[in-house]
Design an enzyme around this catalytic site. Structure first.
Site, short mmCIF file in Angstrom:
data_model
loop_
_atom_site.label_atom_id
_atom_site.label_comp_id
_atom_site.label_asym_id
_atom_site.label_seq_id
_atom_site.Cartn_x
_atom_site.Cartn_y
_atom_site.Cartn_z
N HIS A 168 8.79 -7.28 0.75
CA HIS A 168 8.72 -7.77 1.00
C HIS A 168 7.43 -9.12 0.42
O HIS A 168 7.66 -9.83 -0.09
CB HIS A 168 6.23 -7.59 2.42
CG HIS A 168 7.02 -7.62 3.19
ND1 HIS A 168 8.03 -5.95 4.20
CD2 HIS A 168 6.59 -8.49 5.16
CE1 HIS A 168 8.05 -6.80 5.67
NE2 HIS A 168 7.43 -7.48 5.43
N HIS A 185 2.57 0.07 2.06
CA HIS A 185 2.93 0.21 0.61
C HIS A 185 1.50 0.74 0.10
O HIS A 185 0.62 0.52 0.37
CB HIS A 185 3.40 -1.08 0.61
CG HIS A 185 5.01 -1.46 0.57
ND1 HIS A 185 6.37 -0.43 0.06
CD2 HIS A 185 5.30 -2.15 1.53
CE1 HIS A 185 6.84 -1.25 0.96
NE2 HIS A 185 6.92 -1.58 1.25
#
Length: 394
Positions: free
Chosen positions: A163, A210
């Site tokens: 991302h 993450h």
């Protein structure tokens, strides 16, 4: 250095960021907006609990005699709804829905040249990022202590954050490519690019998907890739548009990369997602080459750079109409081609159409996704603009 890396990978660092933003994990409590009310403690529920691979949460194995329990739903409390929706929206900028709408809209409403550059860099950084995940096999932050809001990709590995890579690549490729095409304030563009890439990167911490190390590495890897490839952008443009080998290289190379994607000992969405991106890039590349052969690229006309289009009511309405028609065309293409491709593959391998798990097999997943999104890329670059001409929208 090792201590710094361990600190940046510490899940408690992510959990603290979530709590600062008003997102709290609710363990063993009936309170909280994300809590499953009336749920029994795990040890009192029927069935058995097993751990999946180390980078995913536990899952509940249903007892056939007992009720179905939705126990993978995260239990959390949101105390700042503004930040919650802002980060969820930012996270959505890294999903398929964004890619199949925003990137083509740049082609339809701004400049096909810019869209081509973005698709090329997007495919490059995403392939490298996805492959690195499955080669390094570093886990995502565990829950607890973090709250995980996107369980679909939880079986994927963590480092780097794709991302963050995609948001950085798209924002700064657009910033570096636009000055030769459009007149705009570079400082304003830099601020917008930095803000968008930062919001998407921070959203990966907020959603608990993450670690800080994953995000930082994603940004740094993308910065290095942009620096290394930037001197060759013009040369690649020339090859992509004018070389007779361009469509052959695009289709064969990207299909080969899809089939040779790193294998895992368990199913992950990374291979399918990567094939989707490579297929879209292959279709777009062939489409842009064909437009040159057909003599109409739909690029900006006049002396470059041209002024930004005026935001009049008529221009906004025409842009919205183009976007609506284009999105309907792409989504329709996706649905039709995916259905036909899956039917053909199921028939070829003599599989029952009710076997949904077969879609995870390499010989089904790779060709179905590659063909589907190659078709989407071709329709986007060749067909949609010509439909706009017929409808009087250009």
């Amino acid at each position: 250095m090792q201590e710094l890396l361990a600190y940046l990978q510490d899940p408690e660092l992510v959990a603290r960021f979530q709590r600062r933003c008003g997102l709290y994990l609710m363990e063993g409590s009936n309170r909280g907006s994300g809590r499953i009310t009336g749920e029994k403690p795990r040890e009192q529920q029927e069935g058995s609990w097993d751990h999946q691979d180390r980078n995913s949460n536990y899952e509940y194995k249903e007892n056939p005699a007992g009720p179905v329990q939705d126990c993978r739903k995260p239990r959390y409390e949101v105390r700042n709804w503004l930040l919650h929706f802002l980060f969820l929206l930012s996270a959505g900028l890294g999903h398929e829905v964004f890619y199949i709408t925003c990137l083509p809209c740049i082609h339809w409403n701004l400049d096909p040249f810019l869209c081509r550059r973005l698709v090329n860099m997007w495919a490059l950084v995403m392939y490298i990022g996805q492959a690195m995940k499955d080669l390094l096999k570093l886990p995502r932050p565990p829950s607890p202590p973090v709250v995980k809001l996107e369980m679909r990709v939880d079986a994927e590995y963590g480092l780097p954050s794709t991302h963050a890579m995609a948001a950085t690549a798209i924002s700064f490729t657009l910033l570096l490519s636009a000055p030769s095409r459009l007149q705009f304030c570079f400082q304003t563009g830099l601020l917008i690019a930095a803000t968008l890439s930062s919001m998407v990167s921070l959203s990966r911490l907020y959603t608990g998907m993450h670690s800080v190390l994953d995000v930082v590495c994603g940004i740094l890897i993308t910065a290095v890739l942009i620096l290394l490839t930037y001197p060759w952008w013009e040369s690649f443009d020339s090859f992509q548009l004018y070389s007779p080998l361009s469509p052959i290289v695009a289709l064969s190379l990207l299909l080969l990369l899809s089939y040779t994607y790193p294998e895992l000992d368990h199913y992950s969405t990374t291979r399918g997602d990567t094939t989707t991106i490579l297929g879209a890039c292959a279709g777009s590349s062939v489409g842009y080459w064909l437009n040159v052969q057909l003599g109409n690229t739909f690029d900006l006309q006049g002396s470059l750079p041209v002024p930004l289009p005026a935001l009049t009511a008529q221009a906004v309405a025409r842009g919205a109409a183009r976007s609506l028609v284009g999105i309907v065309a792409l989504v329709g293409t996706r649905q039709v081609v995916r259905t036909l491709t899956l039917d053909a593959l199921y028939s070829w391998y003599k599989l029952p159409k009710t076997d949904k798990e077969a879609r995870k097999r390499k010989e089904i997943e790779v060709p179905s996704k590659f063909v589907t999104y190659t078709a989407v890329g071709l329709v986007n670059t060749i067909v949609v603009n010509r439909v706009f001409v017929l409808l009087g929208l250009l």
